[in-house]
Design an enzyme around this catalytic site. Structure first.
Site, PDB file in Angstrom:
ATOM      1  N   LYS A  81      -7.773  -3.423  -4.163  1.00 55.34           N
ATOM      2  CA  LYS A  81      -9.190  -3.100  -4.291  1.00 55.34           C
ATOM      3  C   LYS A  81      -9.433  -2.559  -5.694  1.00 55.34           C
ATOM      4  CE  LYS A  81     -11.989   0.303  -3.806  1.00 55.34           C
ATOM      5  NZ  LYS A  81     -13.068  -0.040  -4.781  1.00 55.34           N
ATOM      6  N   GLU A 102      -1.467   8.880  -7.982  1.00 53.71           N
ATOM      7  CA  GLU A 102      -1.532   9.292  -9.401  1.00 53.71           C
ATOM      8  C   GLU A 102      -2.973   9.673  -9.643  1.00 53.71           C
ATOM      9  OE1 GLU A 102      -2.512   9.703 -12.889  1.00 53.71           O
ATOM     10  OE2 GLU A 102      -2.353   7.529 -13.123  1.00 53.71           O
ATOM     11  N   GLU A 136     -11.611  18.663 -14.806  1.00 60.88           N
ATOM     12  CA  GLU A 136     -11.439  17.405 -15.519  1.00 60.88           C
ATOM     13  C   GLU A 136     -12.803  16.819 -15.875  1.00 60.88           C
ATOM     14  OE1 GLU A 136      -8.580  13.541 -15.137  1.00 60.88           O
ATOM     15  OE2 GLU A 136      -9.645  14.150 -13.330  1.00 60.88           O
ATOM     16  N   CYS A 166      -6.716   9.955 -17.499  1.00 58.12           N
ATOM     17  CA  CYS A 166      -6.269  11.078 -16.671  1.00 58.12           C
ATOM     18  C   CYS A 166      -5.320  12.010 -17.414  1.00 58.12           C
ATOM     19  CB  CYS A 166      -5.639  10.570 -15.381  1.00 58.12           C
ATOM     20  SG  CYS A 166      -4.317   9.377 -15.616  1.00 58.12           S
TER      21      CYS A 166
END
Length: 522
Positions: free
Chosen positions: A214, A290, A423, A325
């Site tokens: 996906k 992750e 973040e 990230c």
């Protein structure tokens, strides 16, 4: 098109050291826009060897982040389509057309796939730049070099992966085999669309698994094209399926599916937690995660603040528009060196070009969506309201309908501020001073995340001390680097699970151990 060797890439993944395609031998901006206008953009799901619409007939609009214009419509897959894709993958797995063939056969197919990606790299890079807002330079580097390298590397690894024989007495033989786990569900992020597909699909296919992918709803195009190339390379129908759609529909259906044997997910920590719940609610499938990061960049008092360090500092925070990230946004600098550091970082940022992603001279493209642009801007506003000093940036690109955020530099950031703890995933760099090395270590480690850290020092003892003490999956010394294909990548704490992408470790997500105990017949 020019051969991919026109791209000069560092042997490790360090964007500050990566060269770019020689644009004098590549297509210019005008030609790229012409190519973009004539690209045939995939929009249907790829299931069981062919394109097909979503079972519901629903579609969603796919938007160009650089212009706000609709590129095409894409199948909005849901649980019914995931069921069909998983059934195709399971049938192929049981038939053994991929899972049980000789390792040399899978190897040859993956190497052929790498060659097809290289041959199609310019079109794929243009497609990805249109789809994601990433610069054409980054797309060319990733798709012309890294993506095919992953399929080739894992292809080459297939016939070099061995089981074990356990020590026993002479009356028995104990074999420890590694077998493909079955059908793998792969859920991708939007920041490196085709590269993240390669990170996961290449080792999963190398292991012998069937795969249901996906892609992120913001960036579905190159994953769909990858499935088409894989079929052309010789991956049997049903082995690689791509179901575009939304997280709450197609993504959740993958997480909850009782006939998917493993899920590998890259994305936010919040969504990663959902996949753990989905596994608990269904068949207890293993989930490789992750996830997010808030990675520190540490400049100790003995580091030389030279051009290379500044280039690494700026790229660590702003590469790919900060949509990374492992971005090193929170930058800890020895208090006595801060003024010099800030001036040099600001000067380097001033030379970055923001704009048209298809212009090879552009350094920073668009944020992936209007929603994400607004999220990044809200963090910038939060930084100002909490007392950080805005040195440069902080706004959008005037005269553009695209989703741009100018590279933003903050001074006077403190450890407690929101922008130092959460973040941002945008082009924001914040400088935090420290008085002692141990204070820097304590602040850098003070995070719920643990994905990456960079440390700059000329003292090897201090470097090793920081490397041992920082709770992160990857530590780079005197550079901002994520390592390369041979080294595992993943995080500690809320940045990931025990699973790792890259390296031989990535294969372990898609294999399971079987013991065969053979006793001598009497």
């Amino acid at each position: 098109m020019p051969h991919h060797s026109a791209c000069r890439i560092s042997p490790h993944r360090n964007p500050a050291n990566e060269g770019v395609f020689d644009v004098t031998t590549q297509q210019g901006t005008t030609d790229l826009h012409a190519m973009a206008a004539n690209l045939s953009l995939p929009g249907e799901a790829f299931i069981d060897g062919g394109f097909r619409p979503a079972a519901s007939g629903k579609v969603f609009e796919n938007v160009n982040p650089a212009t706000g214009a609709v590129l095409n419509t894409v199948a909005a897959c849901d649980a019914a389509d995931v069921d069909t894709a998983v059934a195709a993958g399971r049938r192929a797995f049981k038939e053994g057309s991929w899972s049980r063939v000789a390792p040399e056969e899978r190897k040859a197919v993956l190497i052929r796939l790498a060659e097809l990606i290289r041959a199609d790299a310019e079109a794929l890079a243009t497609m990805e730049s249109l789809d994601s807002g990433k610069t054409i330079t980054d797309c060319r580097n990733e798709i012309g070099h890294e993506v095919p390298a992953f399929f080739q590397w894992y292809g080459e690894l297939i016939d070099k992966t061995f089981g074990k024989i356990a020590p026993t007495d002479e009356q028995t033989l104990a074999l420890i085999l590694q077998e493909p786990i079955g059908v793998a569900g792969v859920v991708l992020p939007w920041n490196f669309p085709l590269l993240m597909a390669a990170w996961k699909v290449a080792p999963a296919l190398a292991a012998g698994c069937s795969v249901v992918v996906k892609p992120a709803e913001q960036t579905p195009l190159t994953a769909l094209r990858l499935a088409q190339l894989a079929l052309e390379a010789g991956v049997p129908a049903g082995v690689l399926n791509v179901v575009p759609g939304f997280g709450e529909t197609a993504g959740q259906a993958i997480g909850r599916h009782a006939d998917i044997d493993v899920v590998s997910f890259t994305g936010s920590t919040e969504i990663g937690a959902m996949f753990l719940r989905y596994a608990s609610d269904s068949n207890l499938k293993p989930v490789g995660l992750e996830m997010g990061g808030k990675s520190p960049f540490i400049v100790l008092d003995d580091a030389e603040i030279n051009e290379a360090l500044i280039e690494n500092a700026v790229m660590a925070a702003l590469w790919n528009g900060g949509q990374n990230c492992s971005a090193n946004m929170r930058q800890y600098v020895s208090a006595g060196r801060k003024a010099e550091y800030l001036d040099k970082v600001s000067a380097r940022i001033s030379r970055l070009k923001v704009g048209d992603p298809l212009d090879p001279e552009t350094d920073i493209g668009a944020m992936v969506s209007s929603e994400h642009r607004d999220r990044v801007m809200s963090y910038i506003e939060k930084g100002v309201s909490e007392g950080a000093r805005l040195v440069r940036g902080g706004g959008g690109l005037e005269g553009s309908d695209g989703f741009f955020v100018l590279p933003t530099l903050f001074d006077d950031v403190t450890q407690e501020m929101t922008i130092a703890r959460e973040e941002i995933f945008g082009p924001v760099l914040g400088v935090i001073p420290f008085d002692t090395a141990e204070a820097a270590l304590e602040m850098a480690a003070d995070s719920v995340y643990g994905l990456h850290a960079s440390v700059f020092t000329r003292d090897i003892d201090r470097a090793l001390h920081f490397a041992r003490r920082l709770p992160c999956g990857t530590i780079s010394i005197n550079s901002f680097s994520e390592g390369d294909i041979k080294t595992p990548f993943g995080g500690y704490k809320r940045s990931g699970s025990l699973a790792r992408d890259n390296g031989t470790e990535a294969m372990q997500q898609y294999l399971q151990a079987k013991t065969v105990w053979i006793a001598r017949s009497s």
